[in-house]
Design an enzyme around this catalytic site. Structure first.
Site, PDB file in Angstrom:
ATOM      1  N   ASP A 176       5.921  -3.643  10.494  1.00 33.57           N
ATOM      2  CA  ASP A 176       6.933  -2.857  11.206  1.00 33.57           C
ATOM      3  C   ASP A 176       7.216  -3.450  12.583  1.00 33.57           C
ATOM      4  O   ASP A 176       8.367  -3.546  13.013  1.00 33.57           O
ATOM      5  CB  ASP A 176       6.467  -1.405  11.379  1.00 33.57           C
ATOM      6  CG  ASP A 176       6.699  -0.581  10.136  1.00 33.57           C
ATOM      7  OD1 ASP A 176       7.455  -1.034   9.248  1.00 33.57           O
ATOM      8  OD2 ASP A 176       6.108   0.517  10.040  1.00 33.57           O
ATOM      9  N   ARG A 208       0.861  -1.186   0.000  1.00 32.32           N
ATOM     10  CA  ARG A 208       0.000   0.000   0.000  1.00 32.32           C
ATOM     11  C   ARG A 208       0.896   1.234   0.000  1.00 32.32           C
ATOM     12  O   ARG A 208       1.996   1.208   0.532  1.00 32.32           O
ATOM     13  CB  ARG A 208      -0.855   0.062   1.268  1.00 32.32           C
ATOM     14  CG  ARG A 208      -1.658  -1.172   1.539  1.00 32.32           C
ATOM     15  CD  ARG A 208      -2.813  -0.899   2.457  1.00 32.32           C
ATOM     16  NE  ARG A 208      -2.454  -0.288   3.731  1.00 32.32           N
ATOM     17  CZ  ARG A 208      -3.343   0.001   4.676  1.00 32.32           C
ATOM     18  NH1 ARG A 208      -4.625  -0.242   4.478  1.00 32.32           N
ATOM     19  NH2 ARG A 208      -2.985   0.537   5.816  1.00 32.32           N
ATOM     20  N   THR A 227      -0.313   8.333   0.113  1.00 32.96           N
ATOM     21  CA  THR A 227      -1.450   8.865  -0.643  1.00 32.96           C
ATOM     22  C   THR A 227      -2.724   8.212  -0.144  1.00 32.96           C
ATOM     23  O   THR A 227      -2.710   7.246   0.604  1.00 32.96           O
ATOM     24  CB  THR A 227      -1.325   8.545  -2.150  1.00 32.96           C
ATOM     25  OG1 THR A 227      -1.540   7.144  -2.315  1.00 32.96           O
ATOM     26  CG2 THR A 227       0.033   8.933  -2.688  1.00 32.96           C
ATOM     27  N   ASP A 236       1.196  -1.000  12.712  1.00 34.08           N
ATOM     28  CA  ASP A 236       1.685  -1.637  11.479  1.00 34.08           C
ATOM     29  C   ASP A 236       2.317  -2.980  11.826  1.00 34.08           C
ATOM     30  O   ASP A 236       3.391  -3.036  12.436  1.00 34.08           O
ATOM     31  CB  ASP A 236       2.707  -0.715  10.792  1.00 34.08           C
ATOM     32  CG  ASP A 236       3.088  -1.225   9.415  1.00 34.08           C
ATOM     33  OD1 ASP A 236       3.447  -2.422   9.293  1.00 34.08           O
ATOM     34  OD2 ASP A 236       3.025  -0.442   8.453  1.00 34.08           O
TER      35      ASP A 236
HETATM   36  C1  PRP Z   1      -0.372  -3.896   5.171  1.00 33.92           C
HETATM   37  C2  PRP Z   1      -0.769  -5.269   5.634  1.00 33.92           C
HETATM   38  C3  PRP Z   1      -1.609  -5.795   4.506  1.00 33.92           C
HETATM   39  C4  PRP Z   1      -2.251  -4.554   3.976  1.00 33.92           C
HETATM   40  C5  PRP Z   1      -3.684  -4.487   4.434  1.00 33.92           C
HETATM   41  O1  PRP Z   1       0.691  -4.022   4.282  1.00 33.92           O
HETATM   42  O2  PRP Z   1       0.337  -6.087   5.852  1.00 33.92           O
HETATM   43  O3  PRP Z   1      -0.823  -6.391   3.488  1.00 33.92           O
HETATM   44  O4  PRP Z   1      -1.521  -3.421   4.497  1.00 33.92           O
HETATM   45  O5  PRP Z   1      -4.308  -3.369   3.920  1.00 33.92           O
HETATM   46  P1  PRP Z   1      -5.402  -3.429   2.790  1.00 33.92           P
HETATM   47  O6  PRP Z   1      -6.385  -4.471   3.187  1.00 33.92           O
HETATM   48  O7  PRP Z   1      -5.975  -2.041   2.804  1.00 33.92           O
HETATM   49  O8  PRP Z   1      -4.737  -3.737   1.494  1.00 33.92           O
HETATM   50  P2  PRP Z   1       1.593  -2.796   3.815  1.00 33.92           P
HETATM   51  O9  PRP Z   1       1.300  -2.468   2.381  1.00 33.92           O
HETATM   52  O10 PRP Z   1       1.454  -1.668   4.783  1.00 33.92           O
HETATM   53  O11 PRP Z   1       3.040  -3.335   3.810  1.00 33.92           O
HETATM   54  P3  PRP Z   1       3.839  -4.346   4.735  1.00 33.92           P
HETATM   55  O12 PRP Z   1       3.209  -5.679   4.569  1.00 33.92           O
HETATM   56  O13 PRP Z   1       5.194  -4.268   4.168  1.00 33.92           O
HETATM   57  O14 PRP Z   1       3.806  -3.844   6.135  1.00 33.92           O
END
Ligand code: PRP
Ligand code: MG
Length: 237
Positions: free
Chosen positions: A231, A128, A132, A228
């Site tokens: 993280d 994600r 934005t 997160d």
């Molecule tokens: C986070 C999480 C999911 C996603 C969920 O990933 O791990 O993959 O967001 O959100 P959504 O349902 O709105 O798509 P992120 O893109 O933040 O990256 P990460 O996995 O590297 O922490």
């Protein structure tokens, strides 16, 4: 489609733990009695990454066990030293492969690999853009193991917010011929927005989740959630 109402499977419901409603015909909550304790550890803002990893792995194994139980649905006679017991087994025709939505998905993948050593692993890097308000995440990379066409996909991602990331993974799996019925999404924390969207768009993809939190905030973070996941698990806070 019959609505599925999630009762808080944590401590008793009150204004801080409200009953959360969502609509998804194929979603089940993890049944372990130890969820309140393990969620208390990983939700706490002061839990350091080392402890977050430890307790969340314990939790993810319980959730992953419930997902694996969906595959062990064939009744069989089990000979015991003293008799016969009616048990269950996984259909040998229905093997699984894991799909990690990198990066946070690698945490659930770790739990799944400890329960199913040698399971073939697909990686799909979907991110994600936190800077934005764009809801569609970006797919950067995907790599499939060989001969997965007839296998069940255990899609690993601990967070379900808007649903954008897992839906992108589902679309990629459909493109290589995996039907919705052979996908199980293994998840730690979800919310009605993501579950309702999944239920509308891919109702036959089964979901096993730890808890359903009430809402997303304006930054698309789950509230109260735990921040997160990636993280905190990987220490990049
Ligand atoms: C986070 C999480 C999911 C996603 C969920 O990933 O791990 O993959 O967001 O959100 P959504 O349902 O709105 O798509 P992120 O893109 O933040 O990256 P990460 O996995 O590297 O922490
Ligand atoms: Mg992610």
């Amino acid at each position: 489609m019959s609505p599925n109402v999630a009762e808080s499977n944590g401590p008793p419901s009150d204004s801080r733990n409200p009953v959360v409603k969502f609509e998804h015909p194929n979603c089940q909550l993890c049944t372990s009695k130890n969820l309140p304790y393990l969620f208390s550890k990983i939700r706490h803002v002061e839990t350091v990454p080392k402890d977050f990893e430890f307790y969340s792995l314990r939790l993810m194994k319980l959730i992953a066990e419930d997902a694996l139980a969906l595959m062990a649905d064939k009744e069989v006679d089990i000979p015991t030293p003293c008799g016969t017991w009616r048990g269950v087994a996984a259909d040998p025709e229905n093997e699984a492969f894991a799909v990690s939505i990198v990066r946070a998905g690698d945490s659930m993948l770790q739990a799944v690999r400890e329960l199913v050593p040698g399971i073939p692993v697909a990686k799909i890097l979907i991110q994600r853009d936190e800077t934005t308000k764009e809801k569609t995440p970006i797919l950067y990379y995907k790599k499939w193991p060989k001969n997965v066409a007839n296998k069940t996909a255990l899609i690993c991602d601990p967070m379900l917010a808007t649903g954008g990331s897992v839906i992108m993974a589902i679309k990629s799996l459909l493109e290589i011929g995996i039907p919705e019925e052979k996908m199980i999404f293994v998840n730690v924390i979800s919310c009605p927005e993501g579950l309702n969207r999944l239920g509308r768009e891919y109702p036959n993809v089964k979901v096993v989740t730890g808890m359903v939190d009430p809402m997303l905030n304006s930054d698309r973070f789950i509230v109260p959630g735990l921040g997160d996941y990636g993280d905190r698990f990987f220490g990049t806070v």
